[in-house]
Structures are given as C-alpha cells and as structure tokens.
Write a protein that holds these residues in place. Structure first.
Motif, short mmCIF file in Angstrom:
data_model
loop_
_atom_site.label_atom_id
_atom_site.label_comp_id
_atom_site.label_asym_id
_atom_site.label_seq_id
_atom_site.Cartn_x
_atom_site.Cartn_y
_atom_site.Cartn_z
N ILE A 605 0.82 -1.21 0.00
CA ILE A 605 0.00 0.00 0.00
C ILE A 605 0.85 1.26 0.00
O ILE A 605 0.46 2.30 -0.53
CB ILE A 605 -0.97 -0.01 1.22
N HIS A 606 2.06 1.18 0.54
CA HIS A 606 2.96 2.34 0.57
C HIS A 606 3.57 2.63 -0.79
O HIS A 606 4.17 3.71 -0.98
CB HIS A 606 4.09 2.10 1.58
N GLU A 607 3.44 1.70 -1.73
CA GLU A 607 4.01 1.91 -3.06
C GLU A 607 3.12 2.78 -3.95
O GLU A 607 3.57 3.23 -5.01
CB GLU A 607 4.23 0.56 -3.74
N TYR A 608 1.89 3.02 -3.54
CA TYR A 608 0.96 3.76 -4.39
C TYR A 608 0.99 5.26 -4.08
O TYR A 608 1.28 5.69 -2.97
CB TYR A 608 -0.45 3.18 -4.25
N GLN A 609 0.65 6.04 -5.10
CA GLN A 609 0.74 7.49 -4.99
C GLN A 609 -0.43 8.10 -4.22
O GLN A 609 -0.33 9.22 -3.73
CB GLN A 609 0.79 8.10 -6.40
N GLY A 610 -1.55 7.38 -4.13
CA GLY A 610 -2.74 7.91 -3.48
C GLY A 610 -2.77 7.64 -1.99
O GLY A 610 -1.84 7.10 -1.41
N GLN A 611 -3.89 8.02 -1.38
CA GLN A 611 -4.09 7.87 0.06
C GLN A 611 -5.26 6.93 0.33
O GLN A 611 -6.09 6.68 -0.55
CB GLN A 611 -4.36 9.23 0.70
N SER A 612 -5.33 6.43 1.56
CA SER A 612 -6.45 5.61 1.98
C SER A 612 -7.55 6.51 2.52
O SER A 612 -7.31 7.32 3.42
CB SER A 612 -6.02 4.60 3.05
N LEU A 613 -8.75 6.31 2.03
CA LEU A 613 -9.88 7.13 2.48
C LEU A 613 -10.51 6.59 3.75
O LEU A 613 -11.52 7.14 4.20
CB LEU A 613 -10.91 7.25 1.36
N LEU A 614 -9.90 5.56 4.37
CA LEU A 614 -10.30 5.15 5.72
C LEU A 614 -9.72 6.08 6.76
O LEU A 614 -10.12 6.05 7.94
CB LEU A 614 -9.81 3.73 6.02
N ARG A 615 -8.79 6.92 6.34
CA ARG A 615 -8.07 7.81 7.25
C ARG A 615 -8.25 9.25 6.79
O ARG A 615 -8.56 9.50 5.62
CB ARG A 615 -6.58 7.43 7.26
N PRO A 616 -8.09 10.22 7.68
CA PRO A 616 -8.26 11.63 7.28
C PRO A 616 -7.37 11.97 6.08
O PRO A 616 -6.16 11.71 6.09
CB PRO A 616 -7.83 12.40 8.53
N PHE A 617 -7.98 12.52 5.05
CA PHE A 617 -7.26 12.85 3.84
C PHE A 617 -6.39 14.08 4.07
O PHE A 617 -6.84 15.09 4.63
CB PHE A 617 -8.25 13.12 2.70
N ILE A 618 -5.14 14.02 3.66
CA ILE A 618 -4.21 15.14 3.82
C ILE A 618 -4.14 15.89 2.49
O ILE A 618 -3.57 15.39 1.52
CB ILE A 618 -2.81 14.65 4.23
N SER A 619 -4.72 17.07 2.44
CA SER A 619 -4.70 17.85 1.21
C SER A 619 -3.41 18.67 1.08
O SER A 619 -2.99 18.99 -0.03
CB SER A 619 -5.91 18.78 1.16
N ARG A 620 -2.82 18.98 2.22
CA ARG A 620 -1.54 19.70 2.24
C ARG A 620 -0.77 19.26 3.47
O ARG A 620 -1.30 19.29 4.58
CB ARG A 620 -1.78 21.21 2.27
N ASP A 621 0.46 18.84 3.26
CA ASP A 621 1.31 18.40 4.36
C ASP A 621 2.19 19.57 4.78
O ASP A 621 3.17 19.90 4.10
CB ASP A 621 2.15 17.20 3.93
N ASP A 622 1.84 20.20 5.88
CA ASP A 622 2.58 21.38 6.33
C ASP A 622 3.98 21.04 6.82
O ASP A 622 4.85 21.91 6.87
CB ASP A 622 1.80 22.10 7.42
N ARG A 623 4.21 19.77 7.18
CA ARG A 623 5.55 19.38 7.63
C ARG A 623 6.56 19.52 6.50
O ARG A 623 7.70 19.92 6.72
CB ARG A 623 5.53 17.94 8.14
N ILE A 624 6.12 19.14 5.29
CA ILE A 624 7.03 19.21 4.15
C ILE A 624 6.57 20.28 3.14
O ILE A 624 7.14 20.44 2.08
CB ILE A 624 7.13 17.84 3.44
N ARG A 625 5.50 20.99 3.51
CA ARG A 625 4.98 22.12 2.73
C ARG A 625 4.67 21.75 1.28
O ARG A 625 4.99 22.51 0.36
CB ARG A 625 5.97 23.29 2.78
N ARG A 626 4.08 20.60 1.12
CA ARG A 626 3.65 20.19 -0.22
C ARG A 626 2.15 19.95 -0.21
O ARG A 626 1.59 19.53 0.80
CB ARG A 626 4.38 18.92 -0.68
N ARG A 627 1.51 20.19 -1.36
CA ARG A 627 0.07 19.98 -1.48
C ARG A 627 -0.20 18.82 -2.42
O ARG A 627 0.63 18.45 -3.26
CB ARG A 627 -0.62 21.24 -2.00
N VAL A 628 -1.38 18.23 -2.29
CA VAL A 628 -1.81 17.16 -3.19
C VAL A 628 -2.34 17.78 -4.47
O VAL A 628 -3.19 18.66 -4.44
CB VAL A 628 -2.91 16.30 -2.53
N TRP A 629 -1.83 17.30 -5.59
CA TRP A 629 -2.27 17.78 -6.89
C TRP A 629 -3.20 16.76 -7.54
O TRP A 629 -2.91 15.55 -7.53
CB TRP A 629 -1.08 18.05 -7.81
N ASN A 630 -4.31 17.24 -8.07
CA ASN A 630 -5.23 16.41 -8.84
C ASN A 630 -5.10 16.80 -10.30
O ASN A 630 -5.52 17.88 -10.71
CB ASN A 630 -6.68 16.63 -8.37
#
Length: 735
Positions: A605-630
């Motif tokens: 599951i860690h090999e895929y680019q997407g996220q699991s929707l069983l968990r809170p979706f991270i639209s922007r990771d402030d730790r690394i200051r990157r956003r999810v692009w669609n």
C-alpha cells in the motif's frame, strides 16, 4: 425547342468536396464564435492563418483524389455530427495508428527526467525516515528501487517494475514481454520513495467510527465488486435539489408545473439516494425514503450504516479507458492521445495482479482451519472477472483488460459467440458499442451465484454502457420527459436523464442479486463514475472530447458495505489514485486476508501514490509544505490537462501540445486551445471562467479578479503540469 429541367443534379465529387469545404469552414467559425471573448483583436489577426492551416492543407490534398475527398468528408462531417467538435487534422496520426479508433471517425464519428520545479520542497530536511512498513520518503534522491522481501524471486505478472535487467531481457527473449522502443537506452521505473509529489496519510489513525467497527470484527470482505458508471456526473448520483443541472431542468417549466417536475426528479435515482444517504426533497418539502414497494430494490440496512460516500471526487481522465486503467491500478495515465498505455508496461500492480499474488500464498493444508469459517474464507482463491455489454475492440481495450490481469473477460464479442452460455443475444444492439445491460443480466447473475456456491472469492469489475452517447435505451424501457420549454433543444440531455434512470435501476438489480445469493453482507461494492458528461446546457459545448468543463470530471465515489458505518467525506481526490489504497487498507483492517497476504498488503500500500480514504485525507502536508495535486487528462489525452490542488478551490486548464503551447507561456501557432482558470467556490459550475491565449495575460486577469494567492497558485500549477507531463512519460517509458 426541348424543355430544360429547372434542377441540375451536381456530380458527386464536386458536391462532396463542396460539403467538405463548407463543414470545415463552418466548424472553424463556430470555434471562433465560442472563444471570441478571450482573444484580443491584434492576436486574432496575427494568429488567424494558423487556425485554418491544417484544414486548407487537407482541402488542397483531397482536391486531387476522389477517394480522399470521400474519406475526408465522411470524417469531418461524421465527427462533428457525433461529438459536436471539429477534427484536429494535425493530431490525426494518433487515430490512424489505431484501427479501432477509426470506428469513431467512420461510425458517425466523434524519457528524459525533468527536475522537480520546486527543489526547496524536496530538500533533505523535508525527507521522511523509514518507519514500520513505510519505506520513507527521499524525493530528489533518485535512489535505486528496493525489492520487497515478500516478492517471489521471479516476480509475477503486474510486478514488472521489480524485474532485474537480466529477468527483463529473458522475458523479452522468450516472448513474454514486448520488445522495448529501440530509442530507449534504459528502463525507467516508478519509485514511491523518491516521488516528489507523494503525500501519504497511512501514519494517520483510521477514523474512530470505522476503527470501532473493525475492532468488533463486524466487517468481513469476502468479495469485491467495482461498478464503473459510464459518463455519470456527480450531479445525477443522486439527482437532487441544489445543483446547476437540477435548476436548469426545473426552471425550464412554467411556475405552475414545477411541483410536478420536482416530484419526478425526486424519484429519478432512488438507488443512488439510498446508497449515498443523500435524499432528494419532493414538492411538499419532505425527504424521500423509498421504504415501500414504489421501487424494485430497497436498502434495508440502517441509515447510519452503509459505507463511505466521497464528495469531491474527480476522475483521472475524461477518456473512459484511461480512467479504467487508473481505477484498477492506482496509476495516472499518459498525457497522450488514445490508449498508448496498452502498448506499455503498467508501472504499478493492478488489483487483479495483487489478488493473483495472494492466491500463491494460500495454505496447502486447510485442515487445521476446518472449524474456523473466517479463516477458511481467507484461504480461498480469488477470481477476477471483467464484464461489460459493449465491445472491447475500441482503442485496444482487449489489450488493456489483459494488462490489468483479469482471469475472465465478458464483452459484446463473448455474448455473440455461439458457444456462449446464454447465446443467442436476447436484445438488439443498443448503439455503436454494444448492447444494453439487460443482455448481460444472466451472465452477471451467474457470476454472483457461482461465487457463493463454489466458495470462490470474486473480484467483479463492471463497466456500464447505456449512459454513453447516443443515450439510447431498450424499447421496453418507458421514457419520460423532464424538460418544459424548448424540449427539442434539450433532447440530448433528456435522453441522458432517461439512461441515468435506467442505470439506477440496473444498479439496484446487481445489489439485489448479491442479497439473493446471500453474500451482500460480505461484499465490498465500489461505485465510481469513469468520467462525467458535459452538455450544451453547461457551457455551450457538448461531450468530453477536448472539452475541459468541470462537469466532465466530477464523479460519484462510494465504498459500500452493509456493516460499514455511514460516513460522508468531503475531499478533492482523484478517484484512480485513491481507490486501490483504500481497498487494500480495508482488507487489512477488516482482517479479511490471511497472515501472508496481510504482510504483502501492508507493505504494498505504501508503493501507491494515493491515500487511503479510511483515514483523514491530507490535502496539504505542512511538515514538508507540499500539497496534493489532482491532475486530469482531457479526452483524447494529448492536448489539454486540468490541474487542481486539494487544498485550494482553483482550477487551471493547460494546453500541452508537443511543440510547447502551455509549456513555455507563449502562444503556439499550431494549437487552438486557451489557458482557462476558474474559482470553484465562486463559480462552481464554471459559468464565468477566465480564458486567455497567453499565460501572462491570464495571470494578470486572475490577479485582478481573485488576488495574489490565486495568481501565485496558477504559476505553481503551470510549473507542476510542465514537470508532470514529462515525468509521466518517463515512468511509463514512453518515447
């Protein structure tokens, strides 16, 4: 004197040539009429000759040959008739390379590495160390791909990116793999550890309400059914008040007739309402419930149960087959015309590949689990089946289905085979692709009941057809009229709404068969649209071909299970990127796999680019200051890309032609596409987009209308698209 006829019948060749000239010119003038507001008079004069270059060239060539005259005329006129769009002769090579794609034209027809543009976001201080099953994240490091411990020494089909050079050479030598492009010096691979855009949410806890159900062992997943709804835009799943489409229909009626149409719309999609728990309101202000015999299928589970309804889902492509690829494999398609991916190696294992690998890990001796039914289920083999009522000969779909790893494929050609189980077909061909879903009802029923009786775990993937253009439905299906005034002008939309109603009833039939077979409570049903469907009512341009309107991209996404608590999740997610990680996560959390399979799933599951929707979706990771692009690829694939980010309500359309329009901010003399920006909160249905031929002009317009944040965002989005287009071709090994 002999009398002369007043009518002179022209010879066929001049007449056909004249018709070609008229159709070419009128389609160009129509294009100009649609876009005249977005170009200045100076630019109009400068670039006008380029608009007609390819058409004039075609007209000069075909003038010398009657066969070419017939062919070009048929393509030009037929393509416009079916799609409402003009033929881009400069892109014709993409169609000519594919015999199946030519059916659209004549049916009536419609690696290099580019460095990441934001190096500060991939600096070592933003890297993440390995932890547990997570391999960590070191973007920009370009480190080697690490082979998982659970992977067999000779990787099975679908896990090709872990092949060694020797293994790859041997498979090519033995004819197991196609020969690579001779221009390719080395085989590129996707590496999740070095992916500069990857943001994982697997470190987040599962939503508490879901985790509680998992801990109680209430959720058992023995089977998976994926229902891909053709051309189904989110506004019709379900049809209810509060959307642009709903208002368009209601206000086409006189005021004294609106209660009637409101009640008619309230029962258009009862199955979708029950599944999403998003009920329509009737003319008296009451919410619909459908707890009686007014509908053929009624959802009997409590309203607080039923699964995850995702609001904000976007397709990866408005071309069906590219979308199918993304949905089954968790990959992003290639930004090129048509399904070139069918000739290449999919850079991730698809879900059938994973289930096939699970089959190799089953215990040979099941005797010690004889008294444990749950454990016996985990040791049962999976069978993957793809089924549709349409042909798979279009654009190499048969190749795609084989690539995806399905064990069985049921399509139009299967139905028409004299050796087929339910031959001969009982219904007439519905459109130029195939039959209505009625024709595969017996096959669908067989698959469901055989899985229940034979103790086989079924992954069933089904693509519907009836909601596809030209929106025909069986003669036995009673149609309705949904529009008041100007019914003729709304005839296509009205036909579409009838097919949506037909599709909703079909969906209820499938769910009913799962219940009759006794496996509904043990089946995960994923319901998703392949793409939406734009009409003239939306923006004056109908269809998906080179049409960037957002109604072609917003789609339903639902994870249905009888024992899964109901949740509405609002997140701007790309469907193809997030379905497979969510399914793997659900199989693990529900303990629906044996120990060996769980180890594989937790790692994979860690090999895929997407996220699991069983968990809170991270639209922007402030730790690394990157956003999810669609990123969304616009049909046919190689001209336009839609860019959104999950954290801000902006949308940018970028032309991506080979010669660089959209890639350097300058006007390309060989393209006809503009940059287009919308603010999806201010203008959710894109009624007032900002469009410009030159990117700097668009930046200025965006700044004046929406401020500096929006201006900065579109600059970032354009750079992201520049990088993404090259990166996709690299990881797909496309030359």
């Amino acid at each position: 004197m002999a009398s002369r006829s007043l009518f002179v019948v022209p010879s066929l060749i001049p007449f056909t040539y004249s018709l070609l000239v008229v159709s070419c010119l009128t389609s160009k003038f129509l294009h100009l009429a649609l876009h005249w507001r977005s170009v200045s008079l100076v630019h109009f004069i400068i670039f006008l000759p380029t608009l007609f270059f390819w058409d004039i060239l075609v007209l000069v060539i075909v003038d010398k040959d009657r066969v070419l005259t017939y062919g070009a005329s048929a393509i030009q006129i037929g393509f416009f008739w079916e799609t409402g769009s003009q033929v881009e002769w400069g892109a014709s090579s993409s169609f000519l390379r594919d015999p199946a794609a030519m059916k659209i034209l004549f049916s009536g027809t419609k690696t290099q590495r580019l460095e990441y543009p934001f190096p500060m976001l991939t600096a070592p201080d933003r890297w993440q160390s390995p932890s547990g099953y997570s391999p960590g994240l070191t973007p920009g490091n370009h480190s080697s791909l690490v082979r998982p411990e659970w992977l067999p020494e000779n990787p099975p089909s679908g896990f090709d990116r872990w092949l060694t050079d020797v293994q790859r050479h041997e498979r090519i030598k033995n004819g197991e793999k196609d020969k690579p492009n001779q221009c390719m010096r080395e085989h590129k691979t996707y590496n999740a550890v070095t992916d500069s855009t990857k943001i994982s949410n697997l470190q987040e806890a599962v939503y508490p309400v879901l985790k509680d159900a998992f801990n109680k062992n209430a959720i058992q997943i023995e089977h998976i059914v994926m229902l891909v709804l053709e051309s189904t835009r989110k506004e019709v799943f379900p049809m209810k008040e509060g959307s642009f489409l709903y208002d368009t229909i209601v206000y086409s009626h006189d005021e004294d007739a609106r209660d009637t149409i409101i009640d008619k719309l309230a029962i258009l999609t009862p199955t979708a309402q029950m599944l999403t728990r998003d009920f329509a309101t009737n003319s008296t202000g009451d919410k619909m419930r459908f707890d009686n015999d007014d509908v053929k299928w009624v959802d009997r589970i409590p309203l607080d149960m039923g699964g995850i309804n995702v609001k904000g889902a976007l397709t990866a492509s408005s071309l069906t087959l590219k979308s199918l690829l993304a949905l089954h494999c968790g990959v992003m398609p290639l930004p090129v015309d048509m399904l070139e991916e069918s000739l290449l190696e999919v850079y991730q294992p698809c879900l059938p590949h994973i289930l096939s690998l699970f089959n190799t890990k089953k215990l040979a001796d099941k005797g010690k689990h004889a008294n444990n039914e749950s454990q016996l289920v985990r040791e049962r083999p999976w069978k993957s089946v793809f089924i549709q009522s349409s042909t798979d000969s279009y654009d190499r779909q048969s190749n795609l289905t084989q690539q995806l790893g399905f064990d069985q494929n049921i399509v139009k050609e299967t139905i028409e085979d004299p050796s087929a189980t339910h031959y001969p077909p009982k219904t007439k061909v519905l459109n130029y692709f195939g039959y209505s879903e009625d024709e595969i009802e017996s096959y669908m029923k067989d698959l469901v009941f055989e899985a229940a009786e034979n103790k086989t775990r079924l992954f069933l993937s089904h693509l519907t057809l009836t909601t596809h253009h030209p929106w025909a439905y069986p003669s036995t299906f009673k149609d309705e009229n949904y529009f008041g005034r100007d019914r003729w002008n709304h005839r296509d939309m009205n036909s579409y709404l009838n097919t949506v109603r037909y599709g909703d009833a079909w969906l209820g039939k499938i769910l009913g068969y799962l219940e009759q077979a006794g496996i509904a409570n043990r089946t995960l049903v994923v319901i998703v649209g392949d793409h939406g469907q734009a009409f003239d009512e939306d923006d004056g341009l109908q269809g998906t071909f080179e049409n960037s309107h957002i109604s072609n991209f917003r789609v339903p996404l639902l994870f249905r299970h009888a024992h899964l608590p109901h949740m509405d999740i609002e997140a701007n997610v790309t469907t193809g990127m997030n379905i497979l990680p969510t399914v793997l996560d659900m199989l693990v959390e529900s303990k629906s796999l044996n120990e060996a399979d769980i180890e594989i799933a937790r790692s994979l599951i860690h090999e895929y680019q997407g996220q699991s929707l069983l968990r809170p979706f991270i639209s922007r990771d402030d730790r690394i200051r990157r956003r999810v692009w669609n990123i969304g690829i616009i049909n046919a694939g190689g001209s336009l890309v839609a860019a959104m980010s999950a954290d801000l309500p902006y949308r940018l359309i970028v032309p991506i032609t080979r010669h660089g329009h959209g890639m350097n901010g300058k006007r390309d003399s060989e393209t006809l596409f503009e940059y287009r920006f919308t603010h999806t909160l201010v203008d959710p249905h894109e009624q007032s987009p900002l469009s410009q031929w030159i990117f700097t002009d668009l930046r200025k317009a965006v700044r004046e209308e929406y401020g500096e944040e929006a201006e900065d965002w579109i600059e970032e989005a354009r750079k992201m698209v520049q990088w993404w287009v090259v990166e996709q071709k690299r990881i797909w090994n496309y030359s």
